[in-house]
Motif scaffolding. Structure first.
Motif, PDB file in Angstrom:
ATOM      1  N   VAL A   1       0.838  -1.208   0.000  1.00  0.00           N
ATOM      2  CA  VAL A   1       0.000   0.000   0.000  1.00  0.00           C
ATOM      3  C   VAL A   1       0.864   1.246   0.000  1.00  0.00           C
ATOM      4  N   GLN A   2       1.863   1.287   0.856  1.00  0.00           N
ATOM      5  CA  GLN A   2       2.717   2.469   0.935  1.00  0.00           C
ATOM      6  C   GLN A   2       3.496   2.682  -0.357  1.00  0.00           C
ATOM      7  N   GLY A   3       4.031   1.587  -0.920  1.00  0.00           N
ATOM      8  CA  GLY A   3       4.804   1.711  -2.152  1.00  0.00           C
ATOM      9  C   GLY A   3       3.963   2.164  -3.326  1.00  0.00           C
ATOM     10  N   LEU A   4       2.802   1.554  -3.483  1.00  0.00           N
ATOM     11  CA  LEU A   4       1.916   1.940  -4.590  1.00  0.00           C
ATOM     12  C   LEU A   4       1.330   3.326  -4.367  1.00  0.00           C
ATOM     13  N   GLY A   5       1.058   3.660  -3.100  1.00  0.00           N
ATOM     14  CA  GLY A   5       0.501   4.984  -2.812  1.00  0.00           C
ATOM     15  C   GLY A   5       1.427   6.096  -3.242  1.00  0.00           C
ATOM     16  N   ARG A   6       2.724   5.887  -3.092  1.00  0.00           N
ATOM     17  CA  ARG A   6       3.685   6.920  -3.494  1.00  0.00           C
ATOM     18  C   ARG A   6       3.833   6.997  -5.013  1.00  0.00           C
ATOM     19  N   ARG A   7       3.508   5.914  -5.712  1.00  0.00           N
ATOM     20  CA  ARG A   7       3.737   5.878  -7.158  1.00  0.00           C
ATOM     21  C   ARG A   7       2.470   6.093  -7.978  1.00  0.00           C
ATOM     22  N   SER A   8       1.306   6.055  -7.340  1.00  0.00           N
ATOM     23  CA  SER A   8       0.039   6.154  -8.076  1.00  0.00           C
ATOM     24  C   SER A   8      -0.430   7.606  -8.138  1.00  0.00           C
ATOM     25  N   ALA A   9      -0.849   8.009  -9.328  1.00  0.00           N
ATOM     26  CA  ALA A   9      -1.310   9.388  -9.516  1.00  0.00           C
ATOM     27  C   ALA A   9      -2.782   9.546  -9.164  1.00  0.00           C
ATOM     28  N   SER A  10      -3.542   8.440  -9.094  1.00  0.00           N
ATOM     29  CA  SER A  10      -4.980   8.525  -8.808  1.00  0.00           C
ATOM     30  C   SER A  10      -5.418   7.251  -8.111  1.00  0.00           C
ATOM     31  N   LEU A  11      -6.613   7.294  -7.534  1.00  0.00           N
ATOM     32  CA  LEU A  11      -7.165   6.120  -6.865  1.00  0.00           C
ATOM     33  C   LEU A  11      -7.387   4.968  -7.842  1.00  0.00           C
ATOM     34  N   PRO A  12      -7.965   5.182  -9.031  1.00  0.00           N
ATOM     35  CA  PRO A  12      -8.121   4.070  -9.984  1.00  0.00           C
ATOM     36  C   PRO A  12      -6.781   3.431 -10.346  1.00  0.00           C
ATOM     37  N   GLU A  13      -5.751   4.260 -10.511  1.00  0.00           N
ATOM     38  CA  GLU A  13      -4.441   3.701 -10.828  1.00  0.00           C
ATOM     39  C   GLU A  13      -3.915   2.860  -9.665  1.00  0.00           C
ATOM     40  N   PHE A  14      -4.137   3.339  -8.451  1.00  0.00           N
ATOM     41  CA  PHE A  14      -3.712   2.592  -7.258  1.00  0.00           C
ATOM     42  C   PHE A  14      -4.445   1.251  -7.183  1.00  0.00           C
ATOM     43  N   LEU A  15      -5.765   1.269  -7.359  1.00  0.00           N
ATOM     44  CA  LEU A  15      -6.549   0.043  -7.263  1.00  0.00           C
ATOM     45  C   LEU A  15      -6.163  -0.958  -8.349  1.00  0.00           C
ATOM     46  N   ALA A  16      -5.895  -0.461  -9.546  1.00  0.00           N
ATOM     47  CA  ALA A  16      -5.514  -1.346 -10.647  1.00  0.00           C
ATOM     48  C   ALA A  16      -4.213  -2.075 -10.347  1.00  0.00           C
ATOM     49  N   ALA A  17      -3.319  -1.446  -9.611  1.00  0.00           N
ATOM     50  CA  ALA A  17      -2.049  -2.078  -9.259  1.00  0.00           C
ATOM     51  C   ALA A  17      -2.147  -2.896  -7.973  1.00  0.00           C
ATOM     52  N   PHE A  18      -3.018  -2.450  -7.059  1.00  0.00           N
ATOM     53  CA  PHE A  18      -3.100  -3.096  -5.749  1.00  0.00           C
ATOM     54  C   PHE A  18      -3.912  -4.394  -5.775  1.00  0.00           C
ATOM     55  N   GLU A  19      -5.064  -4.397  -6.449  1.00  0.00           N
ATOM     56  CA  GLU A  19      -5.957  -5.546  -6.390  1.00  0.00           C
ATOM     57  C   GLU A  19      -5.326  -6.834  -6.912  1.00  0.00           C
ATOM     58  N   PRO A  20      -4.599  -6.834  -8.040  1.00  0.00           N
ATOM     59  CA  PRO A  20      -3.957  -8.091  -8.465  1.00  0.00           C
ATOM     60  C   PRO A  20      -2.925  -8.599  -7.471  1.00  0.00           C
ATOM     61  N   ARG A  21      -2.203  -7.691  -6.842  1.00  0.00           N
ATOM     62  CA  ARG A  21      -1.202  -8.118  -5.863  1.00  0.00           C
ATOM     63  C   ARG A  21      -1.864  -8.670  -4.612  1.00  0.00           C
ATOM     64  N   LEU A  22      -2.983  -8.075  -4.216  1.00  0.00           N
ATOM     65  CA  LEU A  22      -3.714  -8.606  -3.065  1.00  0.00           C
ATOM     66  C   LEU A  22      -4.261  -9.992  -3.385  1.00  0.00           C
ATOM     67  N   ALA A  23      -4.756 -10.187  -4.623  1.00  0.00           N
ATOM     68  CA  ALA A  23      -5.245 -11.501  -5.035  1.00  0.00           C
ATOM     69  C   ALA A  23      -4.115 -12.523  -5.037  1.00  0.00           C
ATOM     70  N   ALA A  24      -2.919 -12.112  -5.482  1.00  0.00           N
ATOM     71  CA  ALA A  24      -1.769 -13.015  -5.477  1.00  0.00           C
ATOM     72  C   ALA A  24      -1.386 -13.393  -4.054  1.00  0.00           C
ATOM     73  N   LEU A  25      -1.457 -12.431  -3.146  1.00  0.00           N
ATOM     74  CA  LEU A  25      -1.140 -12.707  -1.752  1.00  0.00           C
ATOM     75  C   LEU A  25      -2.151 -13.688  -1.159  1.00  0.00           C
ATOM     76  N   ALA A  26      -3.432 -13.499  -1.462  1.00  0.00           N
ATOM     77  CA  ALA A  26      -4.467 -14.419  -0.980  1.00  0.00           C
ATOM     78  C   ALA A  26      -4.260 -15.804  -1.565  1.00  0.00           C
ATOM     79  N   ARG A  27      -3.912 -15.862  -2.842  1.00  0.00           N
ATOM     80  CA  ARG A  27      -3.673 -17.146  -3.502  1.00  0.00           C
ATOM     81  C   ARG A  27      -2.478 -17.853  -2.862  1.00  0.00           C
ATOM     82  N   ALA A  28      -1.453 -17.094  -2.559  1.00  0.00           N
ATOM     83  CA  ALA A  28      -0.283 -17.683  -1.916  1.00  0.00           C
ATOM     84  C   ALA A  28      -0.617 -18.196  -0.523  1.00  0.00           C
ATOM     85  N   HIS A  29      -1.427 -17.464   0.214  1.00  0.00           N
ATOM     86  CA  HIS A  29      -1.758 -17.870   1.578  1.00  0.00           C
ATOM     87  C   HIS A  29      -2.721 -19.052   1.617  1.00  0.00           C
TER      88      HIS A  29
END
Length: 285
Positions: free
Chosen positions: A101-129
């Motif tokens: 969240v912190q890393g993407l928050g610093r690099r994202s220019a907008s909320l949609p851009e943040f969500l587009a990058a964050f949601e796949p990584r969260l899904a990967a983390l859930a899949r890994a767990h």
């Protein structure tokens, strides 16, 4: 024939050293006493000492009982260990989410851009767990982790990926870390690298090797035939996430070379050996 023998004559390895004094206390106070005692054979007993009353309600000694609670203690220790591991894993997971969240928050220019990058990584983390709840062995093969990340994207393009490596089982937490690393590599290849055009190829190879301090694994991810790489910053956050994951969760090292022909990523980390349970056979004569 045992009448008159001191109670202390009983084997203290089974009864516990305090049986004599506790028996005297029970006779004096008429209050039952409980304690856990261990035998030389590794068993645990719940020892209860209570006053013995005759049919006419006279105190005529004590009754000492020994209940085998060995399995109960083992299950209790197992539950405590699981709770400790669960707490540790939850903290690690939250730390990973916070870092993303912190890393993407610093690099994202907008909320949609943040969500587009964050949601796949969260899904990967859930899949890994999800590995934590799989039945059977606590180890997961590296090939299985790679196939899980590649499967949704390749389809008929599977011939463009060459996988070469022997059996390499990882404990749950290193397996979770490697699945996150593979997710970043696959995502980067699809967006910018070898899988973003029609001609690119990926070769993934791993092997074991030995050093004085123990056995290690080397995983190499090599891309070729993709679009020319002009800048190593194309996968900035993914690069940082791979480096921190390998360093923190695998206690390893990573080298990411953005060559003109494609990414060459080399990961090395120590291999955790599987525990072996030695079976002891005792012969009684």
């Amino acid at each position: 024939s045992d009448v008159g023998r001191p109670i202390a004559d009983l084997a203290s390895t089974v009864t516990g050293a305090q049986l004599d004094s506790e028996s005297r206390r029970v006779l004096l106070d008429l209050v039952p006493v409980e304690a856990e005692v261990n035998s030389d054979e590794g068993k645990t007993f719940l020892r209860r000492v209570l006053p013995y009353r005759t049919s006419d309600n006279r105190i005529d000694g004590i009754v000492a009982t020994f209940i085998d609670i060995t399995e109960h203690k083992r299950e209790q220790q197992h539950r405590e260990r699981l709770m400790h591991e669960l707490s540790h894993r939850i903290k690690n997971t939250l730390a990973t989410v916070q870092a993303i969240v912190q890393g993407l928050g610093r690099r994202s220019a907008s909320l949609p851009e943040f969500l587009a990058a964050f949601e796949p990584r969260l899904a990967a983390l859930a899949r890994a767990h999800s590995l934590l709840t799989l039945p059977g062995d606590d180890y997961t093969e590296l090939r299985q982790l790679l196939n899980r990340e590649l499967a949704p994207y390749l389809g008929e393009q599977s011939l463009r990926v060459t996988v070469d490596g022997g059996d390499l089982g990882l404990p749950r937490e290193p397996a979770i870390a490697m699945e996150l690393v593979f997710h970043e590599l696959v995502t980067n290849a699809i967006k910018y690298g070898a899988l973003s055009n029609e001609t690119g190829r990926i070769t993934v190879h791993w092997h074991r090797f030995s050093l004085p301090d123990g056995e290690r694994a080397r995983v190499e991810w090599v891309e070729s035939g993709g679009p020319p790489i002009k800048s190593a910053g194309q996968s900035g956050f993914g690069t940082m996430l791979i480096q921190s994951t390998v360093s923190h969760d695998l206690a390893g090292t990573v080298s990411q070379q953005f060559k003109p022909q494609g990414l060459h990523c080399t990961i090395e980390f120590p291999i955790v050996k599987r525990a072996t349970n030695a079976t002891e056979t005792k012969t009684r004569t």
